[in-house]
Design a protein around this motif. Structure first.
Motif, PDB file in Angstrom:
ATOM      1  N   LYS A  88      40.832  31.230  60.148  1.00 22.37           N
ATOM      2  CA  LYS A  88      41.438  31.634  59.890  1.00 22.37           C
ATOM      3  C   LYS A  88      42.126  31.580  58.366  1.00 22.37           C
ATOM      4  N   THR A  89      42.498  30.048  57.849  1.00 17.60           N
ATOM      5  CA  THR A  89      43.081  30.021  56.596  1.00 17.60           C
ATOM      6  C   THR A  89      41.765  30.592  55.232  1.00 17.60           C
ATOM      7  N   LEU A  90      40.142  29.913  55.870  1.00 17.42           N
ATOM      8  CA  LEU A  90      39.556  30.281  54.693  1.00 17.42           C
ATOM      9  C   LEU A  90      39.513  31.606  54.442  1.00 17.42           C
ATOM     10  N   GLY A  91      39.497  32.350  55.529  1.00 23.26           N
ATOM     11  CA  GLY A  91      39.606  34.122  55.378  1.00 23.26           C
ATOM     12  C   GLY A  91      40.603  34.744  54.469  1.00 23.26           C
ATOM     13  N   VAL A  92      41.648  34.301  54.831  1.00 21.59           N
ATOM     14  CA  VAL A  92      43.180  34.770  53.755  1.00 21.59           C
ATOM     15  C   VAL A  92      42.555  34.326  52.632  1.00 21.59           C
ATOM     16  N   VAL A  93      41.668  33.300  52.552  1.00 22.62           N
ATOM     17  CA  VAL A  93      41.229  32.837  50.706  1.00 22.62           C
ATOM     18  C   VAL A  93      40.184  34.035  50.335  1.00 22.62           C
ATOM     19  N   VAL A  94      39.536  33.714  51.305  1.00 22.70           N
ATOM     20  CA  VAL A  94      38.154  34.506  50.871  1.00 22.70           C
ATOM     21  C   VAL A  94      38.815  36.410  50.671  1.00 22.70           C
ATOM     22  N   PHE A  95      39.076  36.903  51.414  1.00 15.67           N
ATOM     23  CA  PHE A  95      40.699  38.020  50.887  1.00 15.67           C
ATOM     24  C   PHE A  95      40.743  37.908  50.096  1.00 15.67           C
ATOM     25  N   PHE A  96      41.405  37.283  49.080  1.00 15.69           N
ATOM     26  CA  PHE A  96      42.278  37.201  47.894  1.00 15.69           C
ATOM     27  C   PHE A  96      40.899  37.370  46.707  1.00 15.69           C
ATOM     28  N   VAL A  97      40.347  36.037  46.774  1.00 11.40           N
ATOM     29  CA  VAL A  97      38.906  35.909  46.144  1.00 11.40           C
ATOM     30  C   VAL A  97      38.416  37.343  45.567  1.00 11.40           C
ATOM     31  N   ALA A  98      38.296  38.019  46.950  1.00 13.50           N
ATOM     32  CA  ALA A  98      37.090  39.187  46.803  1.00 13.50           C
ATOM     33  C   ALA A  98      37.885  40.053  46.136  1.00 13.50           C
ATOM     34  N   LEU A  99      39.106  40.406  46.452  1.00 13.23           N
ATOM     35  CA  LEU A  99      39.769  40.889  45.523  1.00 13.23           C
ATOM     36  C   LEU A  99      39.759  40.867  44.326  1.00 13.23           C
ATOM     37  N   GLY A 100      39.643  39.531  43.855  1.00 18.65           N
ATOM     38  CA  GLY A 100      39.698  38.895  42.444  1.00 18.65           C
ATOM     39  C   GLY A 100      38.552  39.146  42.159  1.00 18.65           C
ATOM     40  N   ARG A 101      37.460  39.048  42.811  1.00 24.71           N
ATOM     41  CA  ARG A 101      36.357  39.059  42.273  1.00 24.71           C
ATOM     42  C   ARG A 101      35.885  40.924  42.125  1.00 24.71           C
ATOM     43  N   ILE A 102      35.866  41.759  42.760  1.00 23.91           N
ATOM     44  CA  ILE A 102      36.433  43.063  42.664  1.00 23.91           C
ATOM     45  C   ILE A 102      36.819  43.654  41.818  1.00 23.91           C
ATOM     46  N   LEU A 103      38.001  43.691  41.269  1.00 25.66           N
ATOM     47  CA  LEU A 103      38.571  43.575  39.748  1.00 25.66           C
ATOM     48  C   LEU A 103      38.126  43.298  38.704  1.00 25.66           C
ATOM     49  N   TRP A 104      37.624  41.908  38.397  1.00 29.46           N
ATOM     50  CA  TRP A 104      36.986  41.538  37.472  1.00 29.46           C
ATOM     51  C   TRP A 104      36.078  42.753  37.766  1.00 29.46           C
ATOM     52  N   ALA A 105      35.003  42.611  38.258  1.00 31.01           N
ATOM     53  CA  ALA A 105      33.297  43.350  38.566  1.00 31.01           C
ATOM     54  C   ALA A 105      34.157  44.625  38.635  1.00 31.01           C
ATOM     55  N   LEU A 106      34.930  45.492  38.255  1.00 25.95           N
ATOM     56  CA  LEU A 106      35.303  47.001  37.588  1.00 25.95           C
ATOM     57  C   LEU A 106      35.474  47.061  36.533  1.00 25.95           C
ATOM     58  N   LEU A 107      36.193  46.011  35.655  1.00 30.42           N
ATOM     59  CA  LEU A 107      36.755  46.021  34.826  1.00 30.42           C
ATOM     60  C   LEU A 107      35.836  45.463  33.526  1.00 30.42           C
ATOM     61  N   GLU A 108      35.202  44.943  33.898  1.00 25.51           N
ATOM     62  CA  GLU A 108      33.756  43.857  33.083  1.00 25.51           C
ATOM     63  C   GLU A 108      33.273  44.681  32.749  1.00 25.51           C
ATOM     64  N   ALA A 109      32.125  44.752  31.941  1.00 26.85           N
ATOM     65  CA  ALA A 109      30.762  44.745  31.552  1.00 26.85           C
ATOM     66  C   ALA A 109      29.376  44.796  32.611  1.00 26.85           C
ATOM     67  N   HIS A 110      29.036  45.407  32.933  1.00 27.64           N
ATOM     68  CA  HIS A 110      27.789  45.527  33.854  1.00 27.64           C
ATOM     69  C   HIS A 110      26.178  44.630  33.102  1.00 27.64           C
ATOM     70  N   PRO A 111      26.583  43.350  32.736  1.00 26.17           N
ATOM     71  CA  PRO A 111      25.017  43.130  33.126  1.00 26.17           C
ATOM     72  C   PRO A 111      23.518  44.044  33.115  1.00 26.17           C
ATOM     73  N   ALA A 112      23.138  44.372  31.919  1.00 24.93           N
ATOM     74  CA  ALA A 112      21.837  45.258  32.231  1.00 24.93           C
ATOM     75  C   ALA A 112      20.561  44.826  32.738  1.00 24.93           C
ATOM     76  N   PRO A 113      19.958  45.686  34.043  1.00 23.22           N
ATOM     77  CA  PRO A 113      18.612  45.133  34.769  1.00 23.22           C
ATOM     78  C   PRO A 113      17.964  44.502  34.068  1.00 23.22           C
ATOM     79  N   LEU A 114      16.996  43.857  34.289  1.00 23.58           N
ATOM     80  CA  LEU A 114      15.591  42.989  33.610  1.00 23.58           C
ATOM     81  C   LEU A 114      14.833  44.660  33.789  1.00 23.58           C
ATOM     82  N   HIS A 115      15.153  45.628  35.171  1.00 28.88           N
ATOM     83  CA  HIS A 115      13.843  46.484  34.776  1.00 28.88           C
ATOM     84  C   HIS A 115      13.961  47.239  36.200  1.00 28.88           C
TER      85      HIS A 115
END
Length: 395
Positions: A57-84
């Protein structure tokens, strides 16, 4: 290597989020499976099971907050262009899988957290901010809904992870391109990459899949949840119970766990004026299989505790006697094959033909052979608090 993304590469922050999330999932998911399968037939095994669940459960709570940070970063940052960029179907599937991962990284731990907050029981989350959640009541109905959604969403997460890994291996082994190395080493894509056309369809499809999963989780399973206690009227007495609750409180792993019996009946004969020192009699019959005791309901009904398969009923038969602060029901409780003297002090208010009663008593589980293998209170406390509240009408 920059901390931020560019059109040619992933930055250090995005890569750190990616691999931290992966490591947490690879730890938390197996722990949940292991914890569910661990036995709890002894105090030692129960304590170990609780510790594994707490870690999960404790790791699950950590995952939740890390995921929120990851999603926010992905939405604010540029997304690398695909290779194909010319592989439109492949890009669409990749984005669908990414959105499924993002949604599952929030939905899976959140539903598990809601389930934890909605029930009382062992295995606390190891942090100092309490065990509840705002706007989440302690409710068996909420717990079952969240638990079902958690189970379905974990399956969608597993599918997403498998597809994600398969795609990365396909790029690395079959295409022999730098897709995987961009996330592991920060390898740059060729200069002047061609950006792909952005579309909301993968996100909408992923949201629809999780919405469908929530619908599947909401389908009824087995017996419907009883949210209101069923109090059977007892025709023999001169008072008929119209509403009431019969609850118990136990201590497990240092935490108070409160539950209730949904089905019980009371046969009450009571007169305001005592005859030969007695106001009347009461017989309470309890369906032990209707017990709901938070996250430990299944354990409480097992052979080592209430053993509802062998002893489906408990019966309390008592005389109603005057007491210094009101009344007391003094008699015998037959539970799990044992007959034990019990006194229940209670207060009573009569308004015309309606009576309201509140009482509380304490029992010792050892008197009934309940939890015999738990010889001390480190896992399960000896004391059980019983509370009764009812309204009855004169017949």
């Amino acid at each position: 290597m920059s901390a931020r993304n560019s059109h040619r590469s992933y930055g250090r922050v995005a890569r750190l989020f990616h691999w931290t999330t992966a490591a947490l999932i690879l730890l938390a998911a197996p722990l949940g499976i292991i914890a569910n399968r661990l036995p709890y037939d002894t105090a030692q095994s129960l304590a170990f099971k609780a510790q594994v669940f707490s870690l999960h459960k404790t790791l699950g709570v950590v995952v939740f907050f890390v995921a929120l940070g990851r999603i926010l970063w992905a939405l604010l940052e540029a997304h690398p262009a695909p290779l194909h960029p010319e592989r439109r179907l492949e890009l669409w599937v990749a984005r669908l899988v990414h959105w499924m991962l993002y949604i599952s990284l929030v939905a899976v731990p959140l539903t598990g957290w809601v389930h934890h907050a909605a029930v009382t029981g062992f295995a606390p989350i190891w942090w100092p901010f309490g065990q509840g959640l705002p706007f989440v009541p302690q409710s068996e109905a909420v717990a079952q809904a969240a638990g079902s959604a958690h189970w379905v969403f974990t399956k969608l997460m597993i599918v997403s992870i498998i597809l994600h890994i398969a795609g990365a291996l396909k790029h690395h082994v079959i295409d022999r391109d730098d897709t995987l190395r961009r996330m592991t080493l920060g390898t740059l894509a060729p200069a002047n990459p061609v950006p792909a056309r952005r579309t909301a369809l993968p996100l909408l499809t992923a949201a629809a899949l999780f919405g469908l999963g929530a619908g599947v989780a909401a389908l009824p399973r087995g017996e419907p949840i009883t949210t209101t206690p069923t109090v059977a009227a007892a025709p023999a007495g001169n008072w008929q119970v119209s509403a009431g609750t019969l609850t118990i409180g136990v201590t497990q792993m240092g935490q108070t766990v409160t539950g209730s019996f949904a089905n019980w009946s009371a046969d009450i004969t009571f007169n305001e004026v005592a005859t030969e020192g007695r106001h009347g009699t009461v017989t309470v019959t309890i369906d032990t299989g209707s017990l709901a005791l938070g996250s430990i309901t299944a354990q409480a009904k097992s052979a080592d505790f209430f053993d509802v398969a062998a002893f489906p009923q408990a019966v309390f038969t008592a005389d109603i006697l005057p007491a210094a602060s009101g009344y007391e029901a003094t008699g015998t409780l037959t539970l799990r094959g044992a007959e034990v003297p019990v006194t229940l002090p209670f207060t009573l208010t009569i308004d015309g033909d309606t009576a309201t009663m509140t009482g509380q008593t304490s029992l010792d589980r050892r008197d009934f052979g309940i939890g015999a293998s738990y010889g001390d209170e480190s896992s399960v406390g000896f004391g059980v608090v019983v509370d009764v509240d009812l309204t009855a009408n004169r017949s």
